[in-house]
Design a protein around this motif. Sequence first.
Motif, mmCIF file in Angstrom:
data_model
loop_
_atom_site.group_PDB
_atom_site.id
_atom_site.type_symbol
_atom_site.label_atom_id
_atom_site.label_comp_id
_atom_site.label_asym_id
_atom_site.label_seq_id
_atom_site.Cartn_x
_atom_site.Cartn_y
_atom_site.Cartn_z
ATOM 1 N N GLY A 166 -53.420 36.585 -38.651
ATOM 2 C CA GLY A 166 -52.807 37.197 -37.474
ATOM 3 C C GLY A 166 -52.130 36.210 -36.543
ATOM 4 N N VAL A 167 -51.324 36.740 -35.636
ATOM 5 C CA VAL A 167 -50.551 35.901 -34.710
ATOM 6 C C VAL A 167 -50.963 36.078 -33.253
ATOM 7 N N GLU A 168 -52.216 36.510 -33.008
ATOM 8 C CA GLU A 168 -52.597 36.681 -31.602
ATOM 9 C C GLU A 168 -52.624 35.365 -30.849
ATOM 10 N N MET A 169 -53.022 34.254 -31.502
ATOM 11 C CA MET A 169 -53.051 32.982 -30.771
ATOM 12 C C MET A 169 -51.628 32.536 -30.411
ATOM 13 N N GLU A 170 -50.654 32.871 -31.267
ATOM 14 C CA GLU A 170 -49.260 32.534 -30.960
ATOM 15 C C GLU A 170 -48.790 33.317 -29.728
ATOM 16 N N ALA A 171 -49.127 34.604 -29.659
ATOM 17 C CA ALA A 171 -48.711 35.409 -28.504
ATOM 18 C C ALA A 171 -49.407 34.935 -27.230
ATOM 19 N N LEU A 172 -50.701 34.630 -27.337
ATOM 20 C CA LEU A 172 -51.452 34.166 -26.160
ATOM 21 C C LEU A 172 -50.961 32.785 -25.704
ATOM 22 N N THR A 173 -50.603 31.931 -26.653
ATOM 23 C CA THR A 173 -50.086 30.606 -26.300
ATOM 24 C C THR A 173 -48.727 30.736 -25.614
ATOM 25 N N ALA A 174 -47.888 31.643 -26.104
ATOM 26 C CA ALA A 174 -46.589 31.863 -25.461
ATOM 27 C C ALA A 174 -46.775 32.292 -24.004
ATOM 28 N N VAL A 175 -47.706 33.225 -23.773
ATOM 29 C CA VAL A 175 -47.958 33.679 -22.392
ATOM 30 C C VAL A 175 -48.478 32.520 -21.536
ATOM 31 N N SER A 176 -49.444 31.764 -22.065
ATOM 32 C CA SER A 176 -50.063 30.695 -21.270
ATOM 33 C C SER A 176 -49.068 29.600 -20.911
ATOM 34 N N VAL A 177 -48.243 29.195 -21.869
ATOM 35 C CA VAL A 177 -47.304 28.106 -21.584
ATOM 36 C C VAL A 177 -46.145 28.616 -20.716
ATOM 37 N N ALA A 178 -45.741 29.865 -20.884
ATOM 38 C CA ALA A 178 -44.751 30.432 -19.955
ATOM 39 C C ALA A 178 -45.322 30.456 -18.541
ATOM 40 N N ALA A 179 -46.601 30.796 -18.411
ATOM 41 C CA ALA A 179 -47.242 30.823 -17.086
ATOM 42 C C ALA A 179 -47.315 29.415 -16.492
ATOM 43 N N LEU A 180 -47.721 28.450 -17.295
ATOM 44 C CA LEU A 180 -47.780 27.062 -16.806
ATOM 45 C C LEU A 180 -46.390 26.588 -16.373
ATOM 46 N N THR A 181 -45.362 26.995 -17.105
ATOM 47 C CA THR A 181 -44.004 26.578 -16.756
ATOM 48 C C THR A 181 -43.552 27.235 -15.455
ATOM 49 N N LEU A 182 -43.862 28.520 -15.266
ATOM 50 C CA LEU A 182 -43.566 29.148 -13.973
ATOM 51 C C LEU A 182 -44.259 28.374 -12.852
ATOM 52 N N TYR A 183 -45.525 28.016 -13.096
ATOM 53 C CA TYR A 183 -46.274 27.240 -12.103
ATOM 54 C C TYR A 183 -45.525 25.943 -11.774
ATOM 55 N N ASP A 184 -45.094 25.240 -12.821
ATOM 56 C CA ASP A 184 -44.400 23.965 -12.626
ATOM 57 C C ASP A 184 -43.079 24.147 -11.874
ATOM 58 N N MET A 185 -42.369 25.223 -12.171
ATOM 59 C CA MET A 185 -41.064 25.454 -11.535
ATOM 60 C C MET A 185 -41.217 25.804 -10.048
ATOM 61 N N CYS A 186 -42.366 26.379 -9.688
ATOM 62 C CA CYS A 186 -42.571 26.871 -8.317
ATOM 63 C C CYS A 186 -43.487 25.980 -7.491
ATOM 64 N N LYS A 187 -44.123 24.983 -8.073
ATOM 65 C CA LYS A 187 -45.202 24.297 -7.369
ATOM 66 C C LYS A 187 -44.745 23.489 -6.161
ATOM 67 N N ALA A 188 -43.457 23.161 -6.086
ATOM 68 C CA ALA A 188 -42.972 22.433 -4.902
ATOM 69 C C ALA A 188 -43.026 23.302 -3.646
ATOM 70 N N VAL A 189 -42.978 24.620 -3.817
ATOM 71 C CA VAL A 189 -42.961 25.509 -2.643
ATOM 72 C C VAL A 189 -44.220 26.367 -2.514
ATOM 73 N N ASP A 190 -45.123 26.312 -3.497
ATOM 74 C CA ASP A 190 -46.293 27.196 -3.467
ATOM 75 C C ASP A 190 -47.489 26.460 -4.072
#
Lengths: 148, 148, 148, 148, 148, 148
Positions: D107-131
């Motif tokens: 199955g590919v559940e770890m691939e889907a969960l990894t995509a969500v987690s790294v997208a979330a970390l990237t949003l965090y990185d893009m916004c962390k200067a202001v939040d």
Amino acid sequence: MEFSHIDREGASRMVDVGEKATVRRIARASGRVTMDPQTVRLLREKALPKGDALNTARIAGVMAAKRTSELIPLCHGLNVTFVDVDFEVDDTGVGITAEARISDRTGVEMEALTAVSVAALTLYDMCKAVDKGMTIEGVRLVEKRKEG
Amino acid sequence: MEFSHIDREGASRMVDVGEKATVRRIARASGRVTMDPQTVRLLREKALPKGDALNTARIAGVMAAKRTSELIPLCHGLNVTFVDVDFEVDDTGVGITAEARISDRTGVEMEALTAVSVAALTLYDMCKAVDKGMTIEGVRLVEKRKEG
Amino acid sequence: MEFSHIDREGASRMVDVGEKATVRRIARASGRVTMDPQTVRLLREKALPKGDALNTARIAGVMAAKRTSELIPLCHGLNVTFVDVDFEVDDTGVGITAEARISDRTGVEMEALTAVSVAALTLYDMCKAVDKGMTIEGVRLVEKRKEG
Amino acid sequence: MEFSHIDREGASRMVDVGEKATVRRIARASGRVTMDPQTVRLLREKALPKGDALNTARIAGVMAAKRTSELIPLCHGLNVTFVDVDFEVDDTGVGITAEARISDRTGVEMEALTAVSVAALTLYDMCKAVDKGMTIEGVRLVEKRKEG
Amino acid sequence: MEFSHIDREGASRMVDVGEKATVRRIARASGRVTMDPQTVRLLREKALPKGDALNTARIAGVMAAKRTSELIPLCHGLNVTFVDVDFEVDDTGVGITAEARISDRTGVEMEALTAVSVAALTLYDMCKAVDKGMTIEGVRLVEKRKEG
Amino acid sequence: MEFSHIDREGASRMVDVGEKATVRRIARASGRVTMDPQTVRLLREKALPKGDALNTARIAGVMAAKRTSELIPLCHGLNVTFVDVDFEVDDTGVGITAEARISDRTGVEMEALTAVSVAALTLYDMCKAVDKGMTIEGVRLVEKRKEG
């Protein structure tokens, strides 16, 4: 104008495995890290400064096997269906065995050998604060077969 | 509610090198791939099916040394200032030496040992079509020193 | 001929940290994987089908922290001097804490957050054969400071 | 001479998927980054210092999914046939959904969960200067199925 | 016993940069992807099947620059303090410029050139469903300087 | 509460290749590095400071082809069955050709183009100490076909 076709003799080249049969393939490799008996004692008691050497080495070996084709220039990328690393501790060191399995067009001996080598390097790293004389010995293929 | 603090004894942990001095550090490692004399002949004549084994192994060793911290779980990422891999061919195999240098807070012995191990695995891969009995022997640290 | 300079507004861009001071920087992050109490029992007894979940997750978190800049597009490559991942198991899940340290021009909060996230994903992978309802919650920065 | 076979109980081990059927498998995962409403405004206007957060996070999530087996120690290497990451922005944060598909033995559940987690970390990185107060919440599997 | 020291002449070798000064170094490179005017129209309208080509190529270029030493065998690992990729679209293609900066012992021209090349390859990948005749042209160093 | 569904128009997305046929696919790409005639002379004589440029570039190209999907964000991971890089040296530079083959659901043109590009970048790196004016030209697809 001078023109020179570079002679391909001797140039590194990948083997084309496109015509090989997709069958189940299994390979097992082994090796050994020789250690001072005092180092073995600390390893057995999980009292090394960097912590549990065997578990860390097992995971490192499995992870490295999955990346074999990034390390060995002419190895084919393969998605192994199974890799496992096992240890046997005696008074003067740690024996390492690794097994890799696949259903693909080419063998997995490099994956098994890479698992053993990186597990051995990781044992070295985990123990090097207390032992400066370790050696990695006898890394070799133990078995290679096809199934089905 | 039951609560358990996981005992850290035995757990793998990285060493904090933040307080160590940034000095020039050098490490040398060696190892050997034993081969059938006929394999050595083909290697010397660059007549192996996959091409020039030594040059391919040298490059693989240098590239692996740069990625040591990806392979060895508790190794620090380091930007080496120099890595080199050298070979000595005799009638029954190939001796491998690697040297790594850095100006950083921690030693480069794992980089040198990784260069030797991956160069050895690459030699194995380049020769395995003609030799099923090769062994990687005696991978060890030869020298480790600081300068300046 | 029509010409269009692509408007840079909105385009992703890395921050230039070349002028920032090289000081010791520390960041700590935390998160939690909620689990079925039966899953926690198996994890505590190391009776999960894939083996010791905590140790595997700790190593995965440390290794991922070292590769943060490969995962997060605009993160700077950093050689951390220390990363550690710790767990606290209670009846309904596992709390995760990670700490990263560096002496460089930019902070290590993304390294600490990546360690927590990948440790959480690894716990999920180790337990998913017995628990289909786990959730990763509350991944956040706990502390960020400079020293010296 | 003392000899100890290391007890495999508790040791991490990969599951052998060699006998599983190659069928089409699909997994979807979701998660959320909570943000200050002012951060959401800047993100919507593509006015964050690091640029377009959503597009950068989408690409990071897709790229991380392809490398899941390098991050999660006992995950099998898989060549996904499709990965996608989607976002839903509301006043207090960004919802993330990822889908992964494959025709393989596992199955590919770890691939889907990894995509969500790294997208979330990237949003965090893009916004962390202001939040400084963002949190990643509710990363979980939403759907997993086989087809054909 | 026959013995042959392998002649090092011609063997690939890394340059030792350990003695070079740590100064601020900047490099800029450029290149161009030539396209059919119809392809340029679709790219400008973000109407390509794979979506926004420029933003995806920018991120790919930045990420590749950070991994230059994994791609180029004898390149030193470097932690760049800044990388940026910029585009200029005209009627027959896309011009690409990249800049890399560092404070280290060796230059960053390979990082800038790698950013341009991978951004160009990514533009190619984003457009190849609609244009079979694209070419990557004129990848070269534009500027290289030290500061301070 | 304000809600905005992010418009997917323009967003980068991977193509789902799950329904495509698994057939043998072949792609060939070419390119050229223009050099000063004196540089070509040194390259031919293997007298460059960094050693044998062609062999190093060949290996770099093959290794990069295997990692194409890590570099190009929306490329599918593929296990190529064959990659080869070839050179033709004339008085003003080096012509590069690469071929990639696979039995999978999607084409290998990006693998062939990546092999050419990274081989070209490696030639650049091997020669840059003696030649500041090299350019990478004409990187393009030469042939793409299916078999069987």
